[in-house]
Every structure is written in structure tokens, then in C-alpha cells.
Design a protein around this motif. Structure first.
Motif, PDB file in Angstrom:
ATOM      1  N   ASP A  86       2.715 -31.210  41.907  1.00  0.00           N
ATOM      2  CA  ASP A  86       3.437 -29.951  42.027  1.00  0.00           C
ATOM      3  C   ASP A  86       2.939 -29.146  43.219  1.00  0.00           C
ATOM      4  N   MET A  87       1.617 -29.189  43.472  1.00  0.00           N
ATOM      5  CA  MET A  87       1.064 -28.467  44.620  1.00  0.00           C
ATOM      6  C   MET A  87       1.558 -29.089  45.926  1.00  0.00           C
ATOM      7  N   LEU A  88       1.660 -30.428  45.945  1.00  0.00           N
ATOM      8  CA  LEU A  88       2.168 -31.110  47.133  1.00  0.00           C
ATOM      9  C   LEU A  88       3.615 -30.696  47.416  1.00  0.00           C
ATOM     10  N   TYR A  89       4.397 -30.584  46.356  1.00  0.00           N
ATOM     11  CA  TYR A  89       5.787 -30.156  46.504  1.00  0.00           C
ATOM     12  C   TYR A  89       5.854 -28.728  47.049  1.00  0.00           C
ATOM     13  N   GLN A  90       5.026 -27.845  46.496  1.00  0.00           N
ATOM     14  CA  GLN A  90       5.040 -26.452  46.921  1.00  0.00           C
ATOM     15  C   GLN A  90       4.628 -26.302  48.383  1.00  0.00           C
ATOM     16  N   TRP A  91       3.717 -27.132  48.835  1.00  0.00           N
ATOM     17  CA  TRP A  91       3.213 -27.015  50.194  1.00  0.00           C
ATOM     18  C   TRP A  91       4.123 -27.685  51.226  1.00  0.00           C
ATOM     19  N   LEU A  92       4.689 -28.829  50.890  1.00  0.00           N
ATOM     20  CA  LEU A  92       5.390 -29.637  51.894  1.00  0.00           C
ATOM     21  C   LEU A  92       6.915 -29.602  51.797  1.00  0.00           C
ATOM     22  N   ILE A  93       7.443 -29.459  50.601  1.00  0.00           N
ATOM     23  CA  ILE A  93       8.884 -29.620  50.410  1.00  0.00           C
ATOM     24  C   ILE A  93       9.578 -28.316  50.055  1.00  0.00           C
ATOM     25  N   ALA A  94       8.955 -27.520  49.204  1.00  0.00           N
ATOM     26  CA  ALA A  94       9.595 -26.302  48.708  1.00  0.00           C
ATOM     27  C   ALA A  94      10.094 -25.371  49.813  1.00  0.00           C
ATOM     28  N   PRO A  95       9.317 -25.133  50.897  1.00  0.00           N
ATOM     29  CA  PRO A  95       9.824 -24.224  51.937  1.00  0.00           C
ATOM     30  C   PRO A  95      11.166 -24.668  52.522  1.00  0.00           C
ATOM     31  N   PHE A  96      11.353 -25.980  52.675  1.00  0.00           N
ATOM     32  CA  PHE A  96      12.602 -26.487  53.246  1.00  0.00           C
ATOM     33  C   PHE A  96      13.696 -26.614  52.186  1.00  0.00           C
ATOM     34  N   ALA A  97      13.308 -26.826  50.942  1.00  0.00           N
ATOM     35  CA  ALA A  97      14.295 -26.996  49.873  1.00  0.00           C
ATOM     36  C   ALA A  97      14.848 -25.664  49.377  1.00  0.00           C
ATOM     37  N   GLU A  98      14.071 -24.601  49.474  1.00  0.00           N
ATOM     38  CA  GLU A  98      14.444 -23.336  48.843  1.00  0.00           C
ATOM     39  C   GLU A  98      14.990 -22.284  49.799  1.00  0.00           C
ATOM     40  N   PHE A  99      14.767 -22.463  51.100  1.00  0.00           N
ATOM     41  CA  PHE A  99      15.148 -21.411  52.050  1.00  0.00           C
ATOM     42  C   PHE A  99      16.060 -21.971  53.142  1.00  0.00           C
ATOM     43  N   GLY A 100      17.222 -21.349  53.287  1.00  0.00           N
ATOM     44  CA  GLY A 100      18.182 -21.800  54.283  1.00  0.00           C
ATOM     45  C   GLY A 100      17.679 -21.645  55.704  1.00  0.00           C
ATOM     46  N   PHE A 101      16.937 -20.572  55.985  1.00  0.00           N
ATOM     47  CA  PHE A 101      16.465 -20.356  57.350  1.00  0.00           C
ATOM     48  C   PHE A 101      15.455 -21.430  57.752  1.00  0.00           C
ATOM     49  N   MET A 102      14.679 -21.934  56.780  1.00  0.00           N
ATOM     50  CA  MET A 102      13.753 -23.023  57.080  1.00  0.00           C
ATOM     51  C   MET A 102      14.514 -24.325  57.325  1.00  0.00           C
ATOM     52  N   GLN A 103      15.578 -24.545  56.603  1.00  0.00           N
ATOM     53  CA  GLN A 103      16.390 -25.743  56.813  1.00  0.00           C
ATOM     54  C   GLN A 103      17.025 -25.735  58.194  1.00  0.00           C
ATOM     55  N   ARG A 104      17.559 -24.585  58.597  1.00  0.00           N
ATOM     56  CA  ARG A 104      18.167 -24.506  59.935  1.00  0.00           C
ATOM     57  C   ARG A 104      17.111 -24.656  61.023  1.00  0.00           C
ATOM     58  N   ALA A 105      15.943 -24.057  60.800  1.00  0.00           N
ATOM     59  CA  ALA A 105      14.862 -24.194  61.780  1.00  0.00           C
ATOM     60  C   ALA A 105      14.426 -25.646  61.907  1.00  0.00           C
ATOM     61  N   LEU A 106      14.326 -26.342  60.774  1.00  0.00           N
ATOM     62  CA  LEU A 106      13.925 -27.745  60.797  1.00  0.00           C
ATOM     63  C   LEU A 106      14.970 -28.595  61.509  1.00  0.00           C
ATOM     64  N   LEU A 107      16.245 -28.391  61.179  1.00  0.00           N
ATOM     65  CA  LEU A 107      17.305 -29.171  61.816  1.00  0.00           C
ATOM     66  C   LEU A 107      17.342 -28.927  63.316  1.00  0.00           C
TER      67      LEU A 107
END
Length: 291
Positions: free
Chosen positions: A2-23
Motif C-alpha cells: 500500500d505504501m508503494l502504491y501511495q508513493w509511486l502510483i497514487a499521484p498519477f492515478a488520482e490527479f488529472g494534472f499529474m496525468q497531463r504532466a506525465l503524458l
């Protein structure tokens, strides 16, 4: 887990601005990192930095007339970059001054002029936006522009790949056996300007060249072949973007500098541990060392 998910995946899965920044940053990696490899192999790395600053006056004029609108700033930056590239080339061919000196002169003038133009209308926040970008504020329009630049770059590289590689090895030979010698040089400069304009949307004029050059420079310590070098540079650029965005999210740091510093860490590691780095070179017998 769960900690791994919160650190590595959650920011991109939960926030649209992070998804656009990543893309956006991943598209820039796919597009600009191979261009950076050819800049490095041509010994034009500092020219790339100069051209990154050269787009500033055009982008500043677009800002002065239309504010922080993507299309006017992009068109202005593209025009300014092409004018500086052609102007520096013309000075080096028509006078005794070498191209690196003329490029440096144009870059310094462009940087000062661009900052002056932005300061006429904007605040210090606007100036920071133009100089350092806002990758976390990328919208659909900016992503569309970056995607278009990526497509044009990949098509251009695929068409002129052999000519670009040949020019890196021996430009005089290419010009003697093919008419592509001079045209491919200007095509390549156009691709450089395009990618710097695309990077400007996310990383600003001061940092856009970082994503272009640092992964390419790091990849040079691992391989001597151009194709693997380009693929490795893309992988390093993509990993740096992911790491930089996560670092900026969790540590509340500026996203653009975090991405470039992440690429800088990979570069530092490559200097020491790469197959052509310090350790491998020192351990290899002197007779087997390569330049």
C-alpha cells in the motif's frame, strides 16, 4: 504494498494534472532525447542551449500581445528560433567569426531582449513561467501541440535517419556524395527548434534543453551505437520525468527543476558506472580503451 502504491502510483492515478504532466513530459522524452543524441554527436550541445534561449524573444512578444496563450507564444518562439539559427549560420559563413561565437552572441542578445519584453507587461511570476515553465499546468491544447511536435520529429528522423548519422560521422563526405548534405543540416536545426518550443511549454526556455541533452549525454557512457543510444536516452528521459514529478509531488518542489535534476543524477551515475565510464575505463587494459 500500500505504501508503494501511495508513493509511486497514487499521484498519477488520482490527479488529472499529474496525468497531463506525465503524458506531456513522456512525449517530450520520446521526441527531444533522440534529437539531443544527434546534437551531442555533432558536437553542438552548447548550440542547443543557445537556441533554447533564442526562442525567448518570440515567446515574449506573444506573451506581450496575447498574455499566457499557448499558440501565439509558440509561433513567436518558433519564428525567433529559426531567425537566430539562420542568422548565426549566415554570420559564420559571411564573416571570419565561427558559428559557436556568433551563436553565443545571438543567444545573449535574445535572452536579454526576451527578459526585457516580458518585464514590460508581466510580473515576476509571469517571468518565472516563461523561463522555467509549468509542467503541472499543461492543458489539452499544450498536450496537443507537444504531441504534434513529437509526431513531426519522429517522422523527420525516420526519413532522414541515414543522412543524419552520416553527417555526424563525416559531413564533408556526405556533401560530396549526396545532395542531402546541406538540406539535412537545416532540417535538423528545424527539429531542434521545434523540440525546444515544445519543451518550452513544460520546462521553460532555461530548462527545456536539459531534457534534450542530459539523457543523451548519459546514454553516451553506455553505448557507442546510435540506435541503442537514442533508445536508451528516451528511457533515461522518461524515467527522469517520472522520478522528477514524484519528487516534486511528495517534497513540494518545483517540477521542472526536479525533472532535470533527476536526469542529472542519472548522468552522474553514468559517468562513474557506465560501460564507458570512469570505473570501466580504468579497469580496462590500456590497449583496449576507446575514445
Amino acid at each position: 504494498m500500500d505504501m508503494l502504491y501511495q508513493w509511486l502510483i497514487a499521484p498519477f492515478a488520482e490527479f488529472g494534472f499529474m496525468q497531463r504532466a506525465l503524458l506531456g513530459s513522456l512525449l517530450l522524452s520520446v521526441s527531444s532525447c533522440p534529437v539531443g543524441v544527434f546534437l551531442m554527436l555533432r558536437r553542438m550541445s552548447l548550440a542547443g542551449d543557445a537556441m533554447a534561449h533564442a526562442i525567448l524573444p518570440g515567446a515574449a512578444v506573444g506573451f506581450l500581445l496575447f498574455g499566457l496563450e499557448i499558440v501565439p507564444m509558440t509561433i513567436g518562439g518558433l519564428i525567433a528560433g529559426i531567425v537566430v539559427a539562420l542568422g548565426a549560420g549566415a554570420v559564420s559563413r559571411l564573416t571570419v567569426q565561427r558559428e559557436d561565437a556568433s551563436m553565443a552572441a545571438f543567444y545573449l542578445i535574445s535572452l536579454a531582449l526576451g527578459v526585457l519584453i516580458v518585464s514590460l507587461r508581466g510580473s515576476s511570476v509571469d517571468l518565472m513561467h516563461v523561463l522555467f515553465g509549468t509542467v503541472l499546468a499543461l492543458n489539452d491544447e499544450a498536450l496537443g501541440l507537444i504531441g504534434l511536435i513529437t509526431a513531426i520529429t519522429l517522422i523527420g528522423l525516420s526519413i532522414f535517419w541515414r543522412a543524419l548519422v552520416a553527417e555526424c560521422l563525416d559531413p564533408l563526405f556526405l556533401r560530396s556524395v549526396s545532395r542531402l548534405g546541406s538540406p539535412v543540416h537545416f532540417v535538423f536545426l528545424a527539429l531542434v527548434v521545434l523540440n525546444l518550443v515544445g519543451g518550452f511549454q513544460a520546462l521553460g526556455t532555461l530548462l527545456s534543453v536539459g531534457l534534450m541533452m542530459l539523457p543523451a549525454a548519459a546514454a553516451r557512457f553506455w553505448t557507442v551505437r546510435v540506435e541503442p543510444m537514442c533508445l536508451l536516452a528516451i528511457a533515461i528521459g522518461a524515467a527522469s520525468c517520472v522520478a522528477g514529478l514524484l519528487l516534486s509531488y511528495h517534497a513540494s518542489l518545483s517540477s521542472g527543476p526536479s525533472i532535470i535534476l533527476s536526469a542529472g543524477v542519472v548522468y552522474a551515475v553514468s559517468i562513474v558506472a557506465g560501460t564507458r565510464g570512469i570505473v570501466a575505463t580504468r579497469l580496462r587494459p590500456a590497449s583496449h580503451r576507446t575514445a
